[in-house]
Design a protein around this motif. Structure first.
Motif, PDB file in Angstrom:
ATOM      1  N   TRP A  13      59.263   9.204  31.479  1.00  0.00           N
ATOM      2  CA  TRP A  13      58.952  10.581  31.606  1.00  0.00           C
ATOM      3  C   TRP A  13      57.320  10.782  31.180  1.00  0.00           C
ATOM      4  CZ3 TRP A  13      62.765   9.119  28.349  1.00  0.00           C
ATOM      5  CH2 TRP A  13      62.424   8.659  27.002  1.00  0.00           C
ATOM      6  N   TRP A  20      58.068  17.491  31.387  1.00  0.00           N
ATOM      7  CA  TRP A  20      58.951  18.663  30.722  1.00  0.00           C
ATOM      8  C   TRP A  20      60.187  18.797  31.649  1.00  0.00           C
ATOM      9  CZ3 TRP A  20      59.976  20.965  26.869  1.00  0.00           C
ATOM     10  CH2 TRP A  20      60.429  22.135  26.849  1.00  0.00           C
ATOM     11  N   ARG A  22      64.457  17.881  32.647  1.00  0.00           N
ATOM     12  CA  ARG A  22      65.544  18.564  31.938  1.00  0.00           C
ATOM     13  C   ARG A  22      65.692  17.796  30.574  1.00  0.00           C
ATOM     14  NH1 ARG A  22      70.937  19.167  35.332  1.00  0.00           N
ATOM     15  NH2 ARG A  22      69.303  20.624  36.461  1.00  0.00           N
ATOM     16  N   GLN A  24      63.589  16.291  28.589  1.00  0.00           N
ATOM     17  CA  GLN A  24      62.796  16.712  27.467  1.00  0.00           C
ATOM     18  C   GLN A  24      63.034  18.097  27.210  1.00  0.00           C
ATOM     19  OE1 GLN A  24      61.606  15.298  30.262  1.00  0.00           O
ATOM     20  NE2 GLN A  24      61.133  13.287  29.520  1.00  0.00           N
ATOM     21  N   GLN A  25      63.499  18.898  28.041  1.00  0.00           N
ATOM     22  CA  GLN A  25      64.162  20.370  27.751  1.00  0.00           C
ATOM     23  C   GLN A  25      65.061  20.202  26.749  1.00  0.00           C
ATOM     24  OE1 GLN A  25      64.450  22.372  31.061  1.00  0.00           O
ATOM     25  NE2 GLN A  25      62.641  22.212  32.270  1.00  0.00           N
ATOM     26  N   THR A  26      66.115  19.349  26.852  1.00  0.00           N
ATOM     27  CA  THR A  26      67.194  19.257  26.060  1.00  0.00           C
ATOM     28  C   THR A  26      66.823  18.807  24.698  1.00  0.00           C
ATOM     29  OG1 THR A  26      68.720  18.914  28.022  1.00  0.00           O
ATOM     30  CG2 THR A  26      69.558  18.216  25.814  1.00  0.00           C
ATOM     31  N   PHE A  28      63.914  19.092  23.218  1.00  0.00           N
ATOM     32  CA  PHE A  28      62.961  20.022  22.547  1.00  0.00           C
ATOM     33  C   PHE A  28      63.905  20.965  21.942  1.00  0.00           C
ATOM     34  CE2 PHE A  28      60.174  23.703  22.431  1.00  0.00           C
ATOM     35  CZ  PHE A  28      59.139  23.134  22.121  1.00  0.00           C
ATOM     36  N   PHE A  29      64.740  21.667  22.736  1.00  0.00           N
ATOM     37  CA  PHE A  29      65.355  22.841  22.200  1.00  0.00           C
ATOM     38  C   PHE A  29      66.481  22.604  21.165  1.00  0.00           C
ATOM     39  CE2 PHE A  29      63.736  24.478  26.362  1.00  0.00           C
ATOM     40  CZ  PHE A  29      62.943  25.639  25.660  1.00  0.00           C
ATOM     41  N   VAL A 231      53.801  18.283  25.318  1.00  0.00           N
ATOM     42  CA  VAL A 231      54.807  19.024  25.062  1.00  0.00           C
ATOM     43  C   VAL A 231      55.211  18.280  23.604  1.00  0.00           C
ATOM     44  CG1 VAL A 231      57.410  18.596  25.417  1.00  0.00           C
ATOM     45  CG2 VAL A 231      55.882  18.846  27.453  1.00  0.00           C
ATOM     46  N   ASN A 309      66.584  13.658  34.611  1.00  0.00           N
ATOM     47  CA  ASN A 309      65.255  14.064  35.077  1.00  0.00           C
ATOM     48  C   ASN A 309      65.457  13.502  36.701  1.00  0.00           C
ATOM     49  OD1 ASN A 309      64.406  15.090  32.966  1.00  0.00           O
ATOM     50  ND2 ASN A 309      62.767  13.431  32.572  1.00  0.00           N
TER      51      ASN A 309
END
Length: 558
Positions: A13, A20, A22, A24-26, A28-29, A231, A309
């Protein structure tokens, strides 16, 4: 050097379009969500240990209504008449006078009557709280020192937990420590509900503190090691801090509907069980796995990330890993420790100044946060605003970190805090909302500067000392937070004394920060020798590379 470069190049990644995805989004949040309980886990003491209005209990004895109302003496506190909190007129004398039909104030001069302590206990107001641990364990009058000491025990637990969890995280991994400390925080908080005494409650409070901030630190490091580029910068400065702020803003909502201290503890603990499924969604740090030689596990995580990803991972990811590890092992490693932070005059001065700044910021942050119940007639409103003001503070910190010199930002924020706190005592009592606004302005300044200090500290030290320096400064800051509950009690001697002390610390620290070297736009020092070349006294409004891209460091918050 090879290890860091190989990680950056081999993680699927790391390319700009995939930073950014999926996966990384997972991460991160979910990591931001994992620190939400820390927001209410630290500051629930605002409501848990608040002292309701109280006076001596007058038992059901044969007294006329006039004498029952007059049994508690009237005292003047801050220009207002209030019932005495810790004394009453001797009940046997009052009973005899009442039996004789004498009228208080007319037939008897009350100031001539002898007083006694609250031998039958206290009566607590329920206008705001149904109960707190103060009313539960009678932490008032001669035992009032136990009220701030209770909060100090929680903060001592946080201090020891932060110190130990970093070492456990390096030994057993980021993910296990993250969830283990969340479990410690949750379980011990629930067990506190059944405390039969203040002593037992305090011991459990300390144990709960061991996990309070430890999972925040583990989550921070885990995210910093998995995420890359901008990020990672956003996660380390704004993302995880906003997760903490969200929990802090939820606290007064819980406290408003759960006004009994046991219900509040239970209500804040039960939502934490919802984090158990996150074990299957948050991965271990591939960087840590590689550092432990667990190449297959690291490779499995990277391949799973590539699949999420929707990119194709190379068939061989860590082909040269063993070779490079063996090459690195042939070179002797230098063992750096705390003493290296005092090895030269330049490094020693930088360390002392930074410790002063961290101590000042931690004392100011916890002082302004724990004092919210005294800022407004409604403690729930003041607590919410104290939490909400951190949102723009963290956003401002992120922007300042990207575009402004570090030293200018820190000095400006410290001076803003000092001016705000000094100005409060100049505001007339009729303008209480202006005092509240000034205190929130100070809270904004100290929240932003506290977050900024992580990056500033990491950028000043070389790689071999970066974690040691940050950890040392963080430990010193925890000492400041531990003395804060007692500092706030100085208001009994002079109402504005805590604000004056905090403002003075901020002003002195702003002057000391003038002598720190600037790090904005400059390459990170890699060795102690490179740091020695940095001059301690330079103009705070210039840098050596004013137009170069700022280097944002998120190596560690340990």
């Amino acid at each position: 050097m090879w290890f860091q470069n190989s990680i950056n190049s081999l993680l699927v990644w790391d390319k700009e379009p995939l930073k950014w995805g999926r996966f990384q989004q997972t991460v991160f949040f979910l990591l931001c969500a994992s620190v939400v309980p820390n927001g209410f886990g630290v500051f629930f003491t605002v409501f848990l240990t608040d002292t309701p209005s109280h006076h001596c209990l007058v038992p059901e004895v044969n007294l006329s209504q006039a004498w029952r109302d007059a049994t508690i003496p009237i005292e003047v506190v801050d220009g207002r008449q209030e019932l005495s909190s810790c004394s009453r007129y001797r009940l046997d004398v009052v009973r005899n006078l009442s039996a004789q039909g004498l009228v208080p104030g007319r037939d008897v001069n009350l100031t001539d009557l002898e007083r006694e302590g609250c031998v039958d206990g206290w009566s607590y107001s329920r206008d705001i709280y149904q109960s707190t641990i103060v009313s539960e364990f009678d932490l008032v009058c001669s035992d009032q020192w136990k009220q701030p000491f209770t909060t100090t025990l929680l903060l001592l637990g946080i201090l020891f937990g932060s110190f130990v969890s970093g070492q456990l995280s390096d030994r057993f991994g980021r993910k296990p420590v993250l969830f283990a400390t969340m479990a410690v925080q949750t379980l011990f908080t629930i067990v506190q509900i059944f405390s039969p005494s203040w002593t037992v409650f305090s011991i459990l409070f300390f144990m709960s503190g061991l996990g309070q901030i430890s999972n925040y630190i583990s989550g921070f490091v885990l995210g910093a090691e998995i995420l890359t580029g901008n990020v990672r910068d956003m996660f380390s400065t704004m993302g995880i801090s906003l997760g903490f702020a969200v929990g802090y803003m939820l606290l007064p909502l819980f406290a408003y509907f759960l006004r009994d201290w046991k219900s509040l503890l239970l209500g804040l603990s039960l939502p934490c069980f919802a984090y158990i499924p996150l074990w299957w969604f948050i991965p271990e740090s591939p960087r840590w796995l590689l550092s432990q030689g667990r190449v297959e596990e690291a490779e499995a995580i990277i391949r799973k990330a590539a699949k999420i990803n929707k990119v194709e991972a190379p068939q061989v990811i860590f082909e040269d890993y063993s070779t490079h590890v063996n090459e690195n092992n042939t070179h002797p490693k230098s063992n750096n420790n705390f003493l290296d932070l005092l090895s030269t005059r330049n490094i020693r001065n930088t360390t002392i100044i930074l410790c002063l700044l961290w101590l000042t910021l931690s004392t100011g942050y916890f002082g302004l946060s724990l004092n919210t119940s005294q800022l407004h007639a409604n403690p729930y409103i003041s607590c919410f605003f104290s939490a909400a003001v951190e949102v723009p503070a963290y956003i401002s910190c992120w922007l300042a970190q990207r575009y402004l010199p570090r030293r200018v930002s820190v000095i400006s924020l410290l001076l803003l805090e000092a001016v705000s706190l000094y100005s409060i005592q100049l505001v007339p009592q009729s303008l209480s909302y202006l005092s509240f606004a000034l205190e929130m302005l100070g809270k904004f300044a100290v929240s932003a500067s506290s977050t900024l200090m992580y990056a500033y500290t990491a950028e000043l030290y070389p790689t071999v000392l970066r974690n040691t320096a940050t950890g040392t400064c963080c430990t010193v800051s925890r000492v400041g937070s531990c003395i804060t509950p007692f500092l706030l009690k100085l208001c009994f001697y002079f109402k504005y004394l805590p604000n004056i002390i905090l403002g003075t610390l901020a002003a002195v620290s702003a002057f000391a920060a003038f002598f720190l070297p600037e790090s904005f736009g400059q390459p990170l020092p890699q060795t102690i020798q490179q740091m020695r070349k940095i001059k301690s006294i330079t103009c705070p409004f210039t840098t050596r590379a004013e137009h170069s891209k700022p280097v944002i460091v998120v190596e560690s918050r340990l």
